[in-house]
Design a protein around this motif. Structure first.
Motif: not given
Length: 346
Positions: A261-265, A287-291
């Motif tokens: 997952p991405f770190n949102p900040a 994109g489609v992102l996993w946060m």
């Protein structure tokens, strides 16, 4: 389609590619759709002489098949706002808008109008950008004109016209080259007059949620995985003919995938910085992102400096989570972006 929003289609392509033929058809045929066509009126091949009475002070002309045609006298924003208001008051009846850009234009600012302005965003939904490519002249135009390459990079759908005037292998080479520049956009050969309008409208190319529902392939470019290590392959799908690549076009695309997952900040900071520096060269990105910390997919997209994201559907139980982003731009620093994105993973 969100309730009440008017779908808008941007039609772009070089002079002679067939935009006028397509528009004439839209404006004169009894297709049962009420369409408002907005013309950038300094096109050399203006359609009004043929179908419209040109000697009128009116900016908006009703046609007998229920369509409306108007030319932009001030800026696009005020024309769109004017049309939406007339529609709300019941003075005009139309279901959708088609905006024709002039042959040389960069469709970016036109697309940005739909993101930038709250009033426009509350009335319209940008359905898709259609780019017409003239098979007979495309080679020279793509070689010589950045605008032609940009128009390909922006496209949600590419129509190749005049293919019948060119040898089959030349059309195949052109198609291959276009796919290399923009693997996201489906291509279709058309003989105008025959293309079904259903293929032209309601593509929802810009509306990524819908794209994922209709087109699982958007997220599954077969065989081109980029999991952290393999960053040297930026061909579009079906690039098994390296000898075609005599053209190293400056408009290119690449994909980033991650199964963490991405770190949102961190992601927000990084993308904010990238867009400030490279925005003018970034044509389309999605994109489609996993946060981390979110149970829903995040749907992300942008044009040039303008970027937006929405919450998408929930991740299903048992669904493999991951992120995929597609960037299309002019000479973007690919490895810098890929490394930077990797650095944003949690």
């Amino acid at each position: 389609m969100s309730a009440g929003l008017i779908p808008a289609t941007i039609l772009t392509g070089f002079l002679g590619s067939g935009k006028t033929t397509l528009l004439k058809r839209v404006l004169s045929e009894a297709h049962g759709m009420k369409i408002a066509v907005i013309e950038n009126e300094f096109g050399e091949e203006n359609i009004d002489n043929d179908i419209l009475v040109a000697e009128t002070q009116e900016q908006i002309i009703q046609l007998n098949n229920g369509c409306v045609c108007c030319s932009i006298r001030e800026d696009l924003r005020s024309t769109l706002s004017d049309l939406a208001e007339k529609r709300r008051k019941g003075e005009l009846n139309f279901d959708r808008v088609v905006i024709e850009t002039t042959g040389m234009a960069d469709p970016g600012p036109v697309a940005q109008t739909f993101f930038m302005d709250d009033e426009i965003a509350e009335s319209y939904l940008l359905d898709s950008i259609l780019t017409l490519v003239d098979a007979k002249h495309a080679e020279g135009q793509l070689n010589d004109r950045l605008e032609a390459r940009r128009q390909v990079g922006f496209a949600d759908q590419i129509f190749i016209s005049k293919a019948e005037l060119v040898a089959a292998d030349a059309v195949a080479a052109l198609s291959h080259r276009l796919k290399h520049m923009n693997p996201r956009a489906p291509q279709q050969q058309v003989h105008f007059g025959e293309v079904p309008l259903a293929k032209v409208f309601d593509l929802r190319g810009f509306n990524l949620n819908a794209t994922l529902e209709i087109d699982p392939d958007f997220l599954a470019e077969a065989g081109h995985e980029h999991h952290g290590h393999d960053h040297d392959h930026d061909h579009g799908p079906d690039c098994d003919h390296p000898h075609h690549h005599v053209h190293d076009d400056d408009v290119k695309s690449f994909v980033f995938r991650a199964d963490k997952p991405f770190n949102p900040a961190r992601l927000e900071d990084f993308l904010g910085g990238v867009v400030q520096v490279y925005g003018p060269k970034m044509l389309r990105y999605k994109g489609v992102l996993w946060m981390k910390g979110s149970d829903r997919k995040v749907i992300f997209q942008g044009v040039h400096q303008l970027m937006g994201s929405d919450l998408g559907p929930k991740w299903q139980a048992g669904e493999a989570k991951g992120s995929k982003m597609v960037f299309i731009g002019i000479d973007l620093p690919r490895s810098l972006l890929l490394q930077g994105l990797e650095g944003c993973l949690a």
